[in-house]
Design a protein around this motif. Structure first.
Motif, PDB file in Angstrom:
ATOM      1  N   TRP A   1      27.853  56.165  41.248  1.00  0.00           N
ATOM      2  CA  TRP A   1      28.862  56.087  40.337  1.00  0.00           C
ATOM      3  C   TRP A   1      28.747  57.615  39.669  1.00  0.00           C
ATOM      4  CZ3 TRP A   1      32.895  53.183  39.088  1.00  0.00           C
ATOM      5  CH2 TRP A   1      32.998  52.073  39.732  1.00  0.00           C
TER       6      TRP A   1
ATOM      7  N   VAL B   1      45.075  42.232  33.496  1.00  0.00           N
ATOM      8  CA  VAL B   1      44.034  43.189  33.968  1.00  0.00           C
ATOM      9  C   VAL B   1      42.971  42.902  33.101  1.00  0.00           C
ATOM     10  CG1 VAL B   1      43.250  45.536  33.208  1.00  0.00           C
ATOM     11  CG2 VAL B   1      45.801  45.080  33.897  1.00  0.00           C
TER      12      VAL B   1
ATOM     13  N   TYR C   1      40.931  54.900  43.199  1.00  0.00           N
ATOM     14  CA  TYR C   1      41.981  55.767  42.453  1.00  0.00           C
ATOM     15  C   TYR C   1      41.559  57.293  42.521  1.00  0.00           C
ATOM     16  CZ  TYR C   1      42.440  51.101  39.955  1.00  0.00           C
ATOM     17  OH  TYR C   1      42.756  49.953  39.598  1.00  0.00           O
TER      18      TYR C   1
ATOM     19  N   TYR D   1      33.858  47.145  40.121  1.00  0.00           N
ATOM     20  CA  TYR D   1      34.857  48.558  40.043  1.00  0.00           C
ATOM     21  C   TYR D   1      35.038  49.115  38.730  1.00  0.00           C
ATOM     22  CZ  TYR D   1      36.378  46.997  44.511  1.00  0.00           C
ATOM     23  OH  TYR D   1      36.347  46.576  45.847  1.00  0.00           O
TER      24      TYR D   1
ATOM     25  N   GLY E   1      41.360  50.996  32.455  1.00  0.00           N
ATOM     26  CA  GLY E   1      42.314  50.270  33.572  1.00  0.00           C
ATOM     27  C   GLY E   1      41.960  50.354  35.007  1.00  0.00           C
ATOM     28  N   MET E   2      40.633  50.701  35.284  1.00  0.00           N
ATOM     29  CA  MET E   2      40.251  50.720  36.595  1.00  0.00           C
ATOM     30  C   MET E   2      40.024  49.398  37.151  1.00  0.00           C
ATOM     31  SD  MET E   2      38.437  54.503  36.779  1.00  0.00           S
ATOM     32  CE  MET E   2      37.614  54.508  38.395  1.00  0.00           C
ATOM     33  N   CYS E   3      39.731  48.502  36.470  1.00  0.00           N
ATOM     34  CA  CYS E   3      39.413  47.054  36.965  1.00  0.00           C
ATOM     35  C   CYS E   3      40.469  46.309  37.224  1.00  0.00           C
ATOM     36  CB  CYS E   3      38.780  46.313  35.700  1.00  0.00           C
ATOM     37  SG  CYS E   3      39.640  46.217  34.392  1.00  0.00           S
ATOM     38  N   ALA E   4      41.739  47.001  37.019  1.00  0.00           N
ATOM     39  CA  ALA E   4      43.071  46.263  37.132  1.00  0.00           C
ATOM     40  C   ALA E   4      43.298  45.554  38.774  1.00  0.00           C
ATOM     41  CB  ALA E   4      44.322  47.104  37.002  1.00  0.00           C
ATOM     42  N   ASP E   5      43.145  46.691  39.692  1.00  0.00           N
ATOM     43  CA  ASP E   5      43.478  46.241  41.048  1.00  0.00           C
ATOM     44  C   ASP E   5      42.291  45.599  41.695  1.00  0.00           C
ATOM     45  OD1 ASP E   5      46.246  47.830  42.127  1.00  0.00           O
ATOM     46  OD2 ASP E   5      45.159  49.116  40.631  1.00  0.00           O
ATOM     47  N   SER E   6      41.095  45.439  40.738  1.00  0.00           N
ATOM     48  CA  SER E   6      40.011  44.634  41.587  1.00  0.00           C
ATOM     49  C   SER E   6      40.368  43.185  41.392  1.00  0.00           C
ATOM     50  CB  SER E   6      38.626  45.129  40.641  1.00  0.00           C
ATOM     51  OG  SER E   6      38.858  44.364  39.633  1.00  0.00           O
TER      52      SER E   6
ATOM     53  N   SER F   1      35.425  52.154  44.026  1.00  0.00           N
ATOM     54  CA  SER F   1      36.339  52.236  43.064  1.00  0.00           C
ATOM     55  C   SER F   1      36.816  53.631  42.496  1.00  0.00           C
ATOM     56  CB  SER F   1      35.664  51.721  41.663  1.00  0.00           C
ATOM     57  OG  SER F   1      36.709  51.498  40.622  1.00  0.00           O
TER      58      SER F   1
ATOM     59  N   PRO G   1      50.484  43.547  33.683  1.00  0.00           N
ATOM     60  CA  PRO G   1      49.426  43.919  32.689  1.00  0.00           C
ATOM     61  C   PRO G   1      48.442  43.005  31.784  1.00  0.00           C
ATOM     62  CG  PRO G   1      51.583  45.222  32.411  1.00  0.00           C
ATOM     63  CD  PRO G   1      51.929  43.912  33.116  1.00  0.00           C
TER      64      PRO G   1
ATOM     65  N   GLU H   1      49.710  49.154  33.208  1.00  0.00           N
ATOM     66  CA  GLU H   1      48.461  48.348  33.102  1.00  0.00           C
ATOM     67  C   GLU H   1      47.515  49.165  32.206  1.00  0.00           C
ATOM     68  OE1 GLU H   1      49.477  49.928  35.757  1.00  0.00           O
ATOM     69  OE2 GLU H   1      47.687  50.621  36.993  1.00  0.00           O
ATOM     70  N   VAL H   2      47.647  50.387  32.155  1.00  0.00           N
ATOM     71  CA  VAL H   2      46.777  51.255  31.166  1.00  0.00           C
ATOM     72  C   VAL H   2      47.272  51.308  29.759  1.00  0.00           C
ATOM     73  CG1 VAL H   2      45.177  53.182  30.967  1.00  0.00           C
ATOM     74  CG2 VAL H   2      46.051  52.528  33.225  1.00  0.00           C
TER      75      VAL H   2
ATOM     76  N   ASN I   1      49.166  49.229  28.181  1.00  0.00           N
ATOM     77  CA  ASN I   1      48.779  47.858  27.599  1.00  0.00           C
ATOM     78  C   ASN I   1      47.455  47.934  26.944  1.00  0.00           C
ATOM     79  OD1 ASN I   1      49.598  45.115  27.063  1.00  0.00           O
ATOM     80  ND2 ASN I   1      48.656  44.500  28.555  1.00  0.00           N
ATOM     81  N   LEU I   2      46.440  48.541  27.446  1.00  0.00           N
ATOM     82  CA  LEU I   2      45.339  48.370  27.084  1.00  0.00           C
ATOM     83  C   LEU I   2      44.985  49.497  25.779  1.00  0.00           C
ATOM     84  CD1 LEU I   2      42.970  48.470  30.446  1.00  0.00           C
ATOM     85  CD2 LEU I   2      43.350  46.478  28.762  1.00  0.00           C
TER      86      LEU I   2
ATOM     87  N   ARG J   1      48.550  59.751  31.561  1.00  0.00           N
ATOM     88  CA  ARG J   1      48.249  58.406  32.615  1.00  0.00           C
ATOM     89  C   ARG J   1      48.203  57.257  31.746  1.00  0.00           C
ATOM     90  NH1 ARG J   1      43.595  55.642  33.363  1.00  0.00           N
ATOM     91  NH2 ARG J   1      43.491  54.556  35.329  1.00  0.00           N
TER      92      ARG J   1
ATOM     93  N   SER K   1      40.313  43.748  31.653  1.00  0.00           N
ATOM     94  CA  SER K   1      39.908  44.162  30.602  1.00  0.00           C
ATOM     95  C   SER K   1      40.703  43.742  29.368  1.00  0.00           C
ATOM     96  CB  SER K   1      39.932  45.814  30.337  1.00  0.00           C
ATOM     97  OG  SER K   1      39.908  46.459  29.198  1.00  0.00           O
ATOM     98  N   TYR K   2      41.962  43.533  29.647  1.00  0.00           N
ATOM     99  CA  TYR K   2      42.973  43.100  28.635  1.00  0.00           C
ATOM    100  C   TYR K   2      42.495  41.603  28.440  1.00  0.00           C
ATOM    101  CZ  TYR K   2      47.062  41.258  25.999  1.00  0.00           C
ATOM    102  OH  TYR K   2      47.665  40.887  25.365  1.00  0.00           O
TER     103      TYR K   2
ATOM    104  N   TYR L   1      45.525  39.485  39.061  1.00  0.00           N
ATOM    105  CA  TYR L   1      46.642  40.587  38.632  1.00  0.00           C
ATOM    106  C   TYR L   1      47.442  41.065  39.780  1.00  0.00           C
ATOM    107  CZ  TYR L   1      47.747  45.655  37.878  1.00  0.00           C
ATOM    108  OH  TYR L   1      48.454  46.884  37.773  1.00  0.00           O
TER     109      TYR L   1
END
Ligand code: HEM
Ligand code: HEM
Lengths: 465, 225
Positions: free
Chosen positions: B59, A86, B71, A130, A67-72, B67, A83, B138-139, B141-142, B132, A88-89, A76
């Protein structure tokens, strides 16, 4: 296979088909026929097996769902952190699902995929920056659009756009004659104010070949005149080709890779025919992306480069200002707060962030950066064809709020936007939200600020004599 | 039983692990296609190399990218989890004793207290990673059951190792379960998305080359990750 007369799997290759589709106002019948368009699951799977290589397969497989792509993703953010927005979704539930089902999906699913591919992603490629694994969902969505195109699930305007390129080698019905006429007309129109101004067509061995966005000759011919004036001021030896003058690619937005190739080849042919030293592309982001960054690959050029060194318009401007070919009158620099819209296609995806800042340092006294900026900037809200698709207008308008807030935060009332898509989105943004801003390409601003050398000025005395 | 799980089964697990990863690497590289991917991979080696190295390097540094900075909580969880995950089993005294016994060599070792500490940290991080996943919409849902299963597979050797080391419950039992879970861990890596163990580097290098060669790397200082 059930296919409609207007909505089908075949790309448009003739004027008749093109005008038939254009006459179907807003694509009413087209979308009606799409509801009955059969999905050829076997063909879809065969295409995937042939074209999906280890990069894409790995991206789909290893996504950690973190989910680290969400806020990019600006969509979104604009949609209250839904959600379902997002990145990825969005890609896993469309492309991922098609692959999981080995292409055996139905009509309803494909229409859903089309909606996601064109109204929930502008292929701005921001999410790829991201993701810890470097999964670029913009690239995947572009691939997905290509799959949709082969099955005929394409928004009406995109199907038309791709057809335009195939029939006219331009995103609009501008013929070679229309184009050359416009060049002549503009040169005549502005000759009185700019003695000696010409728009040389098909001049061989020029220093610069200049290529444009078809909207310019069609809707904003002054833009062409302005380009001519600036080349004139800078004393450039330049030309435009009578054919192969169009840089844009709605075919790219449509996922019509064959159309992309045809379009770009027309430009490369012009380069080979006229042997210019360099090419300069107008103030358009996706045009540069299509013809300079992606085009070489569509046409199979191993070097990954177009046939001659190519500059985006901002690179030419920076060079002209840096070397003094064009001099700015210090008294006429922009005094008010001004901001710059970083276009995804030539800033994030072509590395020109510094060039844009260099230009601003020459022309603006109070330059305000948006936050975030440069390659991290958000899409204007209208990229990837989003601006032009009628049935997604509501979603597009919603998407504009991220840019709106970014601009408001700078406090600037003037937004410089050397990209047609961004320019349109910002114009629409003002229309929808009325935040009291103005927006501009570089060309008109530069003409106002430039010092006109004596020998290029209108000679009043001579006229009296 | 002990002889079996530390003998043939261990050979099998390590064999699958190494051969599987090599296969993955070869498969990935052979599947790169300059025309389909639209990246002239081999034409500009220095730009490609620079792009790939930058893309991996930033990274691997905590808070080294935008990124990671965006977070911070996730970043701390991620680094703590992974450092423990990789560091502990390799430099564990018990593992290196087996290594010395069987192969006649061993790596430097960490103290058992450090190992305990790292093990508990890995387990705690795993719990927070799962929390988490449940807490953030948003997580959530994935998240799929498969994601949770992989976290369980990943953390299992740590829990069972801890039990065995501290003789919590039946030592023999937990030792066997530990070794089995470690072997599942090794076998799962090439077959599941735990293959990111290797593919992380491949995928990052690929995108780095994409930006380094094609998307602006030749006209800028390089993408600011
Ligand atoms: C495949 C063969 C493996 C064998 C034969 C093995 C064997 C052992 C042994 C004998 C111990 C010490 C128990 C004691 O003190 O009596 C141990 C502890 C441990 N093992 Fe393994 N192991 C294997 C795989 C793994 C793997 C793959 C991991 C992690 C990913 C792992 C993580 C640990 C940890 C973290 C401890 C110690 C926990 C602590 O000290 O608190 N082991 N292992
Ligand atoms: C050098 C080696 C490795 C690197 C660079 C690496 C990198 C990553 C990255 C970038 C993520 C995704 C981002 C995130 O979820 O925070 C991730 C997630 C994960 N990794 Fe690794 N990894 C490595 C080795 C391993 C190994 C050996 C395992 C276990 C077998 C492992 C297990 C996991 C798990 C379970 C997740 C999912 C975390 C979640 O649910 O959010 N990783 N890893």
């Amino acid at each position: 296979m059930a296919e409609g007369i207007l909505c089908n799997k075949s790309p448009i290759n003739t004027k008749e088909e093109l005008y038939a589709l254009l006459n179907d106002k807003s694509g009413k019948q087209y979308y009606q026929q799409m509801k009955d368009l059969e999905v050829d699951g076997d063909a879809l799977w065969a295409t995937i097996q042939k074209s999906m290589k280890s990069r894409l397969k790995t991206w789909l497989e290893i996504c950690a769902h973190c989910g680290m792509c969400a806020d990019s993703c600006f969509l979104y953010l604009a949609n209250d952190k839904d959600p379902k927005q997002v990145p990825s979704y969005k890609i896993q539930s469309t492309l991922g699902e098609i692959v999981k089902r080995k292409g055996q999906v139905d009509n309803e699913f494909m229409r859903h995929v089309m909606d996601v591919a064109w109204s929930q992603c502008t292929c701005c490629n921001r999410c790829g920056m991201y993701c810890p694994f470097g999964i670029d969902m913009g690239v995947m969505f572009s691939y997905l659009r290509g799959l949709c195109f082969t099955q005929g699930f394409v928004p009406w305007e995109m199907k038309i756009g791709s057809g335009m390129h195939r029939v006219f080698r331009a995103q609009m019905d501008v013929t070679s004659e229309d184009w050359v006429d416009t060049c002549e007309w503009m040169a005549e129109e502005y000759e009185d104010d700019w003695p000696g101004l010409t728009i040389p067509v098909d001049k061989e061995d020029a220093d610069i070949i200049y290529t444009v966005n078809a909207r310019e000759p069609k809707h904003y011919p002054e833009d062409l005149a302005e380009a001519a004036i600036l080349f004139h001021l800078a004393g450039e030896n330049w030309t435009v080709p009578s054919e192969g003058w169009e840089e844009t690619s709605l075919a790219m937005f449509a996922g019509d890779w064959e159309g992309c190739k045809l379009q770009v080849e027309s430009v490369y042919d012009a380069i080979i025919r006229l042997r210019p030293k360099r090419m300069v592309v107008t103030e358009c982001g996706h045009a540069y992306r299509a013809t300079v960054i992606e085009g070489p690959y569509w046409t199979g050029r191993k070097s990954g480069q177009p046939p001659v060194e190519t500059l985006h318009y901002v690179e030419w401007v920076a060079e002209a200002l840096r070397t003094g070919k064009i001099k700015i009158d210090p008294a006429k620099k922009i005094k008010e707060p001004v901001t710059y819209q970083d276009s995804c296609n030539y800033i994030r995806n072509a590395g020109l962030g510094d060039i844009a800042r260099e230009i601003m340092s020459y022309i603006a006294e109070d330059f305000r950066e948006m936050k975030p900026n440069r390659e991290h900037n958000f899409c204007c809200g209208g990229g990837g064809g989003f601006n032009g698709i009628g049935c997604y207008r509501e979603q597009r308008n919603k998407g504009l709020i991220v840019k709106r807030d970014q601009i408001l935060e700078t406090g600037a009332k003037l937004v410089i936007s050397p990209c047609h898509n961004c320019w349109d989105a910002i114009r629409d943004l003002e229309e929808v939200f009325k935040i009291g801003i103005r927006w501009s390409f570089l060309k008109p601003l530069l003409i106002e600020m430039a010092i006109v050398p004596e020998h290029l000025k209108v000679q009043e005395e001579e006229e009296e004599a | 039983m002990y002889a079996f799980v530390t003998g043939p089964l261990a050979w099998l697990a390590f064999g699958i692990f190494f051969i599987g990863l090599i296969y993955r690497a070869v498969w990935y590289i052979r599947g790169l296609d300059w025309k389909a991917d639209r990246v002239a991979y081999t034409e500009y080696p220095s730009y490609g190399f620079r792009g790939a190295v930058r893309s991996i390097f930033f990274w691997l540094i905590p808070f080294g990218t935008r990124s990671w900075r965006f977070y911070p909580g996730m970043t701390i969880l991620f680094f703590v989890f992974h450092i423990g995950l990789l560091f502990t089993p390799v430099f564990l005294r018990a593992h290196n004793m087996i290594l010395a016994e069987r192969w006649g060599f061993s790596l430097p070792v960490i103290s058992d207290t450090t190992a305990d500490f790292l093990t508990i940290i890995v387990l705690a991080a795993a719990v927070f990673i799962i929390l988490r996943r449940i807490a953030l919409p948003e997580v959530r849902n994935l998240t799929t059951a498969y994601d949770i299963l992989l976290i369980v597979i990943t953390a299992a050797p740590f829990l069972t190792g801890l039990f065995a080391y501290h003789h919590i419950g039946n030592y023999q039992f937990w030792l066997i379960v530990h070794i089995l879970s470690g072997e599942i861990w090794l076998i799962a890596i090439p077959f599941t998305k735990l293959s990111h163990f290797l593919l992380f580097f491949m995928s990052r290098a690929q995108l780095g080359m994409d930006y380094g060669i094609k998307r602006g790397g030749m006209k800028s200082k390089g993408l600011a990750w």
